[in-house]
Design a protein around this motif. Structure first.
Motif, short mmCIF file in Angstrom:
data_model
loop_
_atom_site.label_atom_id
_atom_site.label_comp_id
_atom_site.label_asym_id
_atom_site.label_seq_id
_atom_site.Cartn_x
_atom_site.Cartn_y
_atom_site.Cartn_z
N VAL A 1 -19.88 -39.64 49.12
CA VAL A 1 -19.71 -39.42 47.68
C VAL A 1 -18.56 -38.45 47.44
CG1 VAL A 1 -20.82 -38.59 45.56
CG2 VAL A 1 -22.17 -39.82 47.26
N GLU B 1 -24.77 -40.45 42.96
CA GLU B 1 -24.30 -39.08 42.72
C GLU B 1 -25.46 -38.18 42.34
OE1 GLU B 1 -19.71 -39.63 41.06
OE2 GLU B 1 -21.41 -39.83 39.69
N ASN C 1 -18.89 -44.15 47.56
CA ASN C 1 -19.19 -43.99 46.13
C ASN C 1 -19.98 -45.18 45.58
OD1 ASN C 1 -17.98 -41.46 45.66
ND2 ASN C 1 -15.96 -42.41 45.50
N PRO D 1 -23.76 -39.44 35.50
CA PRO D 1 -23.63 -39.60 36.95
C PRO D 1 -24.13 -40.97 37.40
CG PRO D 1 -25.56 -38.29 36.46
CD PRO D 1 -24.87 -38.52 35.14
N SER E 1 -17.59 -32.96 47.96
CA SER E 1 -17.64 -34.29 48.58
C SER E 1 -18.44 -34.22 49.86
CB SER E 1 -16.22 -34.78 48.88
OG SER E 1 -15.42 -34.78 47.73
N SER F 1 -15.53 -35.86 37.15
CA SER F 1 -14.89 -35.99 38.46
C SER F 1 -13.73 -35.02 38.58
CB SER F 1 -14.40 -37.43 38.66
OG SER F 1 -15.45 -38.36 38.56
#
Length: 479
Positions: free
Chosen positions: A80, A324, A417, A320, A55, A466
């Protein structure tokens, strides 16, 4: 009198309840406190072929050039969540597993339907296993035989059209016979012959699988639409998908007019020489279907293990998001134009650092100083990885993302995100540049798009998974 009986019954129930709670406490060693039995940290199993991306926050967008009017990647700081990502693009050999699974499931389903029409009872443990009866539907129980649950489903007639799909399970343990001279009986031969192109469509008598039959079905839920309407039924947002998943091999001819690329059309996907090359000719819908298959395939393998009670379903594989992808492509570097840093496309020995089109009309980048390069795609892991251990985040093949393309998406999306919903959108974001692109499209901030129904000889994909925040993960940085 009734009041007395009622009071006595109430007292009796109360005493029984107290006794049950007391006994439960002594047996379970429970002191009446509600506490969590799980650890505060969880270590996810890293999927094979994937690397963890931590992250973090980073500066998104075109930070190295000052564009005006045409800039669709303005600078913006975003955060993210961490995820696992394939260290390479999905290869031909990996996608072939998907194709073969669909081929086998279609054949087994057709055999089971034929067996059922001939009177073979799927719940009968004494089914004739010398012919097509061996491929009859089975129960979902461990031994494949019928259970009271199967009988209940048959009697209740639940499900669509009065048929619950749980009553029909394909027999995957029985080996398929593809050799036409070893078919067990005529009924088996009739079903299997239907998997091939009919005689009038064959070339020089070549007997090949009819790829038009290779359709994959799965179900998704439109979470974005469901979030906007509260209190409605889940079925209102249920979406059924059924699509052909065989790659479009004609892209090698269609993408380039007046160019002889027929050998690539004939051999690229199936020849073992290209097994470790990135799959192409796959549109966005097929890439999304592969993600569903990969999740189902992984969960099935876990369920078949002996210690079922200890198995936890995997977090779904997916494409993705565009943000990302850019975050991962940067490899932990800030304000760098390429995954390896920059500002050049070659190293100190003059060797190019990615597979792309270096000059007008010149598709052969020099990789080892011996004037050898790759005219089309290159095998994965040919060039050096970025800081996160990801290969070919620039060049080789461009990659599908799960985000729809919008020139203003960087301004419209959240800083947490970021993503633009894909519902109803047809143009999807494609990132990374490819073997036929110039150096500009290899920049980590360069944006491009393609229609989700289009397949190209220069677009592939990779998947992500994830993992929960706070997971205990060993991150490795590549120099």
């Amino acid at each position: 009198m009734n009041r007395i009986l009622g009071s006595a019954l109430l007292v009796s129930l109360s005493l029984s309840s107290c006794k049950m709670l007391k006994n439960r406490g002594s047996n379970d060693r429970n002191d009446g406190q509600i506490v969590s039995k799980t650890s505060s940290t969880w270590t996810p199993v890293r999927p094979k072929g994937m690397v963890p991306i931590p992250s973090g926050s980073f500066v998104l967008g075109q930070t190295d050039y000052d564009f005006t009017r045409t800039n669709d990647a303005p600078v913006k700081t975003v955060t993210v969540t961490g995820f696992f990502m394939d260290d390479t693009e999905i290869t031909n050999s990996e996608y072939q597993i998907f194709v073969n699974y669909v081929k086998d499931s279609i054949a087994r389903t057709a055999l089971a339907n034929k067996a059922e029409s001939l009177g073979f009872d799927p719940m009968n443990p004494n089914v004739d296993d010398s012919g097509i009866g061996a491929y009859a539907y089975i129960s979902g129980s461990a031994d494949g035989e019928g259970t009271p649950y199967d009988e209940y489903l048959k009697q209740s007639n639940t499900g669509r059209d009065g048929q619950n799909l749980d009553t029909k399970k394909i027999n995957w343990k029985q080996r398929l016979e593809w050799d036409k001279y070893k078919y067990p009986d005529v009924d088996y031969a009739e079903v299997m012959e239907g998997m091939y192109y009919p005689p009038e469509e064959r070339l020089n008598g070549d007997r090949r699988i009819d790829t038009r039959k290779l359709n994959y079905s799965y179900v998704t839920v439109d979470q974005t639409a469901a979030a906007k309407k509260r209190g409605t039924f889940r079925v209102d947002f249920r979406k059924e998908h059924s699509l052909n998943i065989y790659p479009d091999t004609t892209v090698w001819v269609r993408d380039f007019n007046y160019s002889y690329n027929d050998p690539m059309h004939q051999d690229y996907f199936w020849h073992k020489a290209y097994a470790n090359y990135p799959v192409v000719g796959v549109n966005w819908n097929q890439a999304a279907a592969f993600c569903d298959f990969r999740t189902r395939y992984h969960n099935t393998a876990l369920a078949n293990k002996k210690k079922r009670a200890q198995q936890v379903k995997v977090i779904s594989y997916r494409l993705p998001t565009e943000i990302e992808w850019e975050y991962a492509a940067r490899g932990g570097l800030e304000n760098a134009p390429y995954p390896w840093g920059g500002p050049y496309l070659a190293d100190d020995r003059g060797c190019y650092l990615a597979n792309f089109k270096p000059k007008r009309g010149d598709y052969l980048e020099i990789n080892d100083g011996k004037k050898t390069g790759y005219m089309y795609t290159a095998p994965v892991k040919t060039f050096r990885p970025n800081g996160y251990g990801l290969y070919d985040m620039a060049g080789n093949v461009a990659e599908w993302t799960s985000s729809s393309y919008n020139r203003s998406s960087y301004l419209l999306s959240s800083s947490l995100n970021p993503s633009i919903p894909t519902s109803g959108e047809s143009n999807m974001s494609v990132r990374g540049g490819s073997w036929k692109d110039i150096g500009y499209l290899l920049m980590v901030s360069s944006r491009d798009w393609e229609n989700k129904d289009s397949a190209r000889s220069f677009i592939g994909f990779r998947t992500v998974q994830s993992y929960p925040e706070g997971s205990k993960i060993n991150y490795r940085r590549t120099k």
